[in-house]
Design a protein around this motif. Structure first.
Motif, PDB file in Angstrom:
ATOM      1  N   LYS A  88      15.404  10.588   9.520  1.00  0.00           N
ATOM      2  CA  LYS A  88      15.757   9.781   8.355  1.00  0.00           C
ATOM      3  C   LYS A  88      14.595   8.864   8.048  1.00  0.00           C
ATOM      4  CE  LYS A  88      19.494   8.398   6.845  1.00  0.00           C
ATOM      5  NZ  LYS A  88      20.721   7.643   6.499  1.00  0.00           N
ATOM      6  N   GLY A  89      14.489   8.482   6.807  1.00  0.00           N
ATOM      7  CA  GLY A  89      13.392   7.603   6.424  1.00  0.00           C
ATOM      8  C   GLY A  89      13.586   7.081   5.023  1.00  0.00           C
ATOM      9  N   TYR A  90      12.485   6.853   4.345  1.00  0.00           N
ATOM     10  CA  TYR A  90      12.525   6.248   3.020  1.00  0.00           C
ATOM     11  C   TYR A  90      12.647   7.331   1.957  1.00  0.00           C
ATOM     12  CZ  TYR A  90      11.287   2.277   5.831  1.00  0.00           C
ATOM     13  OH  TYR A  90      11.300   1.300   6.803  1.00  0.00           O
ATOM     14  N   TYR A  91      13.675   8.155   2.135  1.00  0.00           N
ATOM     15  CA  TYR A  91      14.044   9.226   1.207  1.00  0.00           C
ATOM     16  C   TYR A  91      15.567   9.347   1.271  1.00  0.00           C
ATOM     17  CZ  TYR A  91      13.075  11.408   5.787  1.00  0.00           C
ATOM     18  OH  TYR A  91      12.984  11.688   7.131  1.00  0.00           O
ATOM     19  N   PRO A  92      16.195  10.024   0.324  1.00  0.00           N
ATOM     20  CA  PRO A  92      17.652   9.929   0.162  1.00  0.00           C
ATOM     21  C   PRO A  92      18.483  10.494   1.310  1.00  0.00           C
ATOM     22  CG  PRO A  92      16.617  10.743  -1.852  1.00  0.00           C
ATOM     23  CD  PRO A  92      15.566  10.758  -0.796  1.00  0.00           C
ATOM     24  N   GLU A  93      18.146  11.666   1.839  1.00  0.00           N
ATOM     25  CA  GLU A  93      19.058  12.354   2.755  1.00  0.00           C
ATOM     26  C   GLU A  93      18.451  12.523   4.149  1.00  0.00           C
ATOM     27  OE1 GLU A  93      22.004  12.942   1.782  1.00  0.00           O
ATOM     28  OE2 GLU A  93      21.727  12.545  -0.357  1.00  0.00           O
ATOM     29  N   GLU A 143       0.832  -1.203   0.000  1.00  0.00           N
ATOM     30  CA  GLU A 143       0.000   0.000   0.000  1.00  0.00           C
ATOM     31  C   GLU A 143       0.867   1.253   0.000  1.00  0.00           C
ATOM     32  OE1 GLU A 143      -3.254   2.207   2.937  1.00  0.00           O
ATOM     33  OE2 GLU A 143      -2.646   0.135   3.306  1.00  0.00           O
ATOM     34  N   TYR A 144       1.940   1.236   0.797  1.00  0.00           N
ATOM     35  CA  TYR A 144       2.831   2.402   0.865  1.00  0.00           C
ATOM     36  C   TYR A 144       3.538   2.620  -0.469  1.00  0.00           C
ATOM     37  CZ  TYR A 144       6.911   5.231   2.011  1.00  0.00           C
ATOM     38  OH  TYR A 144       7.879   6.207   2.008  1.00  0.00           O
ATOM     39  N   GLN A 145       4.004   1.544  -1.088  1.00  0.00           N
ATOM     40  CA  GLN A 145       4.702   1.686  -2.364  1.00  0.00           C
ATOM     41  C   GLN A 145       3.775   2.243  -3.446  1.00  0.00           C
ATOM     42  OE1 GLN A 145       6.400  -2.373  -2.632  1.00  0.00           O
ATOM     43  NE2 GLN A 145       8.417  -1.396  -2.701  1.00  0.00           N
ATOM     44  N   LYS A 146       2.530   1.797  -3.458  1.00  0.00           N
ATOM     45  CA  LYS A 146       1.585   2.335  -4.442  1.00  0.00           C
ATOM     46  C   LYS A 146       1.341   3.820  -4.201  1.00  0.00           C
ATOM     47  CE  LYS A 146      -0.970  -1.976  -5.236  1.00  0.00           C
ATOM     48  NZ  LYS A 146      -2.272  -2.672  -5.077  1.00  0.00           N
ATOM     49  N   SER A 147       1.208   4.182  -2.926  1.00  0.00           N
ATOM     50  CA  SER A 147       0.974   5.582  -2.587  1.00  0.00           C
ATOM     51  C   SER A 147       2.171   6.439  -2.962  1.00  0.00           C
ATOM     52  CB  SER A 147       0.676   5.706  -1.083  1.00  0.00           C
ATOM     53  OG  SER A 147       0.573   7.046  -0.702  1.00  0.00           O
ATOM     54  N   ALA A 148       3.386   5.945  -2.681  1.00  0.00           N
ATOM     55  CA  ALA A 148       4.598   6.704  -3.001  1.00  0.00           C
ATOM     56  C   ALA A 148       4.779   6.832  -4.495  1.00  0.00           C
ATOM     57  CB  ALA A 148       5.809   6.014  -2.372  1.00  0.00           C
ATOM     58  N   GLY A 184       1.460  12.372  -0.875  1.00  0.00           N
ATOM     59  CA  GLY A 184       2.062  12.572   0.436  1.00  0.00           C
ATOM     60  C   GLY A 184       3.579  12.499   0.420  1.00  0.00           C
ATOM     61  N   GLU A 185       4.169  12.807   1.567  1.00  0.00           N
ATOM     62  CA  GLU A 185       5.613  12.765   1.751  1.00  0.00           C
ATOM     63  C   GLU A 185       6.068  11.341   2.077  1.00  0.00           C
ATOM     64  OE1 GLU A 185       7.783  15.167   1.403  1.00  0.00           O
ATOM     65  OE2 GLU A 185       6.335  16.750   0.951  1.00  0.00           O
ATOM     66  N   PRO A 186       7.303  11.001   1.734  1.00  0.00           N
ATOM     67  CA  PRO A 186       7.838   9.692   2.145  1.00  0.00           C
ATOM     68  C   PRO A 186       7.847   9.566   3.670  1.00  0.00           C
ATOM     69  CG  PRO A 186       9.264  10.728   0.511  1.00  0.00           C
ATOM     70  CD  PRO A 186       8.270  11.769   0.936  1.00  0.00           C
ATOM     71  N   ASP A 187       7.684   8.353   4.152  1.00  0.00           N
ATOM     72  CA  ASP A 187       7.578   8.128   5.591  1.00  0.00           C
ATOM     73  C   ASP A 187       8.928   8.241   6.294  1.00  0.00           C
ATOM     74  OD1 ASP A 187       4.903   7.795   5.531  1.00  0.00           O
ATOM     75  OD2 ASP A 187       4.906   5.613   5.779  1.00  0.00           O
ATOM     76  N   ASP A 188       8.881   8.782   7.509  1.00  0.00           N
ATOM     77  CA  ASP A 188      10.041   8.738   8.393  1.00  0.00           C
ATOM     78  C   ASP A 188      10.184   7.335   8.973  1.00  0.00           C
ATOM     79  OD1 ASP A 188      10.713  11.464   8.190  1.00  0.00           O
ATOM     80  OD2 ASP A 188       9.216  11.998   9.713  1.00  0.00           O
ATOM     81  N   ALA A 189      11.423   6.970   9.293  1.00  0.00           N
ATOM     82  CA  ALA A 189      11.674   5.733  10.031  1.00  0.00           C
ATOM     83  C   ALA A 189      12.405   6.013  11.340  1.00  0.00           C
ATOM     84  CB  ALA A 189      12.495   4.761   9.185  1.00  0.00           C
ATOM     85  N   LEU A 190      13.092   7.146  11.402  1.00  0.00           N
ATOM     86  CA  LEU A 190      13.921   7.451  12.569  1.00  0.00           C
ATOM     87  C   LEU A 190      13.862   8.943  12.871  1.00  0.00           C
ATOM     88  CD1 LEU A 190      16.200   6.541  14.614  1.00  0.00           C
ATOM     89  CD2 LEU A 190      17.821   7.133  12.805  1.00  0.00           C
ATOM     90  N   ILE A 191      13.565   9.275  14.111  1.00  0.00           N
ATOM     91  CA  ILE A 191      13.584  10.667  14.562  1.00  0.00           C
ATOM     92  C   ILE A 191      14.450  10.721  15.818  1.00  0.00           C
ATOM     93  CG2 ILE A 191      12.223  12.663  15.272  1.00  0.00           C
ATOM     94  CD1 ILE A 191       9.797  11.306  13.937  1.00  0.00           C
TER      95      ILE A 191
END
Length: 639
Positions: A117-122, A69-74, A79-86
């Motif tokens: 950081k999350g599912y985005y490059p930087e 579901e997330y991959q289809k949405s991305a 929306g923005e890519p999801d965070d994984a770490l704050i």
């Protein structure tokens, strides 16, 4: 910079860990599968010591139940890519000084810096840092700095209070991120991650290693071996071109010597171990890939016996220590001392004493210089003096109003510990052991089996002291431990200071429970043992036999208020060769007494409540006092 809070979400089994604080040494405790390792692996990606491991992978690391579901949405751009770490960090005094030297006095308006950081490059940054003076270093990156509310400055290890606005600030744009990457990223500690998957292998095929390196498929053990070569001033490529292996071996053993010396200082299990290296051509009869090319073997030599074993066949603790110290030394060489050390289940499978050695190394050698986050489910890897540094990790499920189970994923307890018994068990064991150690710290322990034994020993000691005779020295603390197995086990646990313990043994050395269980005998031999058969007639004496007949049967008559025809006093004088407790229990059972089953604690409580005049009328009391006096004399002499 010091890590202050950690928040992981959308990562493997972790839907949302909730934010929790990080201490100078943070211990994550939880059951297997609770998500402890996932927390560490997410934290590692904020600034890893291996650069290519920094990215979050949607396919491998996004929670499986929501990945498609997330991959289809991305892919649809919704929306923005999801965070994984704050993570929230605190700038230290030296960090502030460096920043204001470049950006001008007062540039740091808050010491709090948030990194996402999350599912985005930087990485994305947020913080109240902005130049107060135009300088060549800052002229190009001043316009878009994200300014967060000021937080109180803190000193030392006191927690900082981070306003909600900082933790939930709008993601800064690329220019702001570039500003932080240029000026602040260099202050961020490099994260050193180490687990059992990094332990170096005993034999390495040089050709196979070169192939994995060229393909970018290096494993954890590969990287540790390459770190060892780096410490020795060489590389895996150079090994293939070497003409004299003796020079390589000499350089590596010289590089490994400080590592083994450090292990010898902290590894009390075996202090006579040294590392040796061998380089030889593969033999056709060996298994692939060791049947061709060059093979590098690491062996551990016991200098006491002059015997050597392959590195992987040596004790787990030594192998873990050596591998970690090699990796740690190489990371320090590459990145300096600005490190955050993350350890996944250190000491896994080690003996309790070896785990203490490892904790001593962590607290004495690493903790004064670095922040440390580690996971464990062993009570011997938990410092009971610093329970505030423990965070409980649980895999939580909840029940919806319609009765269905709802999976909530990994949650981390911060201010309030878990209520799950299995999660808390290591903490309870650690605290229980410390309580025993503290209890033994200032007193000599006399270990007995039953609570009734404590009452009888104290009562008879008091009567002896009242008459000016020899009672039990107050330096002894009497502790009931249960049956013989529990008593012997406690002695084994506390045998580091066996001189501080004595055991009042109700069963003789000829009893089958002791003779046939050699481990019990061995543990009991580690401290002074006083079999009660030395002081009373039956071979299998208990403390009731020390009271003896007719005093103990008369006490039973008074305790149970037995009718004259059922009284035991005067009827058990022929029971000298049978244990008193068994004889009394059998007689009461035969008489079908209305008082219920015989309870050995009941007559002890009855004696304790007697007045002095009534107690002195017990027949045979003086003989009983003499037997106790002999026992107390031996115990006191043992002090």
């Amino acid at each position: 910079m010091r890590l202050r809070t950690l928040h992981v979400k959308n990562f493997r089994c972790i839907e949302d860990s909730t934010e929790f604080t990080i201490c100078p040494v943070t211990c994550l405790v939880g059951k297997n599968g609770a998500g402890k390792t996932s927390l560490l692996e997410a934290l590692y990606k904020v600034n890893p010591d291996v650069r290519e491991l920094a990215a979050f992978d949607v396919l491998m690391e996004y929670p499986r139940a929501r990945r498609r579901e997330y991959q289809k949405s991305a892919a649809g751009g919704a929306g923005e890519p999801d965070d994984a770490l704050i993570t929230t960090w605190e700038l230290e005094d030296r960090d502030v000084a460096r920043l204001e030297e470049v950006l001008g006095a007062g540039a740091v308006k808050s010491r709090a810096v948030v990194i996402r950081k999350g599912y985005y490059p930087e990485r994305h940054w947020a913080g109240a840092i902005e130049p107060t003076a135009v300088s060549p270093a800052s002229r190009d990156h001043t316009g878009d700095a994200c300014v967060a509310p000021t937080t109180p400055e803190v000193e030392g290890d006191v927690e900082i209070s981070i306003p909600v606005e900082v933790g939930t600030a709008t993601l800064p744009d690329e220019t702001s991120d570039a500003f932080f990457e240029q000026h602040v990223a260099g202050l961020l500690p490099k994260v050193l991650y180490f687990s059992e998957w990094h332990i170096m292998q005993g034999r390495i095929s040089i050709d196979a290693l070169l192939y994995r390196k060229q393909k970018g498929e290096l494993t954890g053990p590969d990287r540790v071996f390459l770190a060892l070569l780096e410490l020795g001033g060489t590389s895996v490529e150079a090994i293939g071109r070497i003409e004299r292996s003796e020079e390589l071996i000499a350089d590596l053993e010289d590089a490994a010597r400080p590592v083994t010396d450090e292990i010898a200082r902290f590894w009390s299990q075996e202090r006579d171990l040294r590392v040796s290296f061998h380089l030889y051509p593969g033999r056709p009869q060996d298994p692939s890939p060791f049947d061709r090319g060059l093979v590098f073997e690491t062996r551990i030599v016991n200098t006491k016996t002059n015997m050597s074993l392959n590195f992987e066949e040596r004790s787990t603790g030594f192998v873990w220590f050596f591998s970690f110290l090699v990796w740690y030394s190489d990371v320090r060489k590459r990145y300096g001392d600005n490190l955050l050390i993350v350890l996944d289940d250190p000491g896994l499978g080690l003996h309790a004493k070896a785990q203490w050695d490892l904790m001593r190394y962590v607290t004495e050698r690493l903790a004064p210089q670095y922040q440390i986050v580690y996971t464990t489910h062993s009570p011997f890897m938990i410092d009971p003096d610093r329970m505030a540094w423990v965070r409980t990790v649980e895999d939580i499920c909840d029940t919806t109003p319609d009765g269905a189970m709802k999976f909530l994923g990994t949650k981390v307890g911060d201010k309030v510990l878990s209520t799950d018994h299995d999660t808390l068990l290591p903490l309870q064991a650690s605290l229980g052991y410390r309580i025993m150690q503290d209890m033994a710290g200032t007193k000599r322990l006399l270990l007995v089996e039953k609570p009734a034994d404590v009452i009888y020993l104290n009562w008879f000691s008091a009567r002896l002291h009242e008459s000016g005779r020899r009672g039990l020295d107050p330096a002894w603390t009497i502790v009931p431990c249960g049956d013989l197995v529990r008593l012997a086990t406690l002695v084994g646990l506390l045998a580091n200071d066996a001189r501080g313990f004595a055991v009042l043994l109700s069963l003789s050395e000829q009893d089958p429970d002791v003779v046939n269980q050699r481990e019990l005998s061995r543990m009991l031999e580690s401290c002074r043992t006083y079999p009660l058969r030395r002081y009373a007639r039956p071979v299998t004496s208990t403390i009731e036999d020390l009271i003896g007949a007719p005093a103990y049967p008369a006490l039973i008559d008074l305790c149970y208020n037995l009718p004259r025809k059922q009284r035991l006093a005067g009827r058990l004088l022929d029971a000298d060769e049978s244990p008193m407790l068994k004889t009394v229990a059998d007689r009461l059972s035969e008489q079908h007494s209305a008082t219920g089953p015989f309870d050995p604690m009941r007559p002890a409580e009855c004696l304790l409540g007697m007045g002095g005049r009534k107690a002195r009328k017990l027949p045979g009391l003086q003989e009983a006092l003499s037997r106790f006096e002999d026992l107390f004399g031996d115990l006191n002499a043992g002090l």
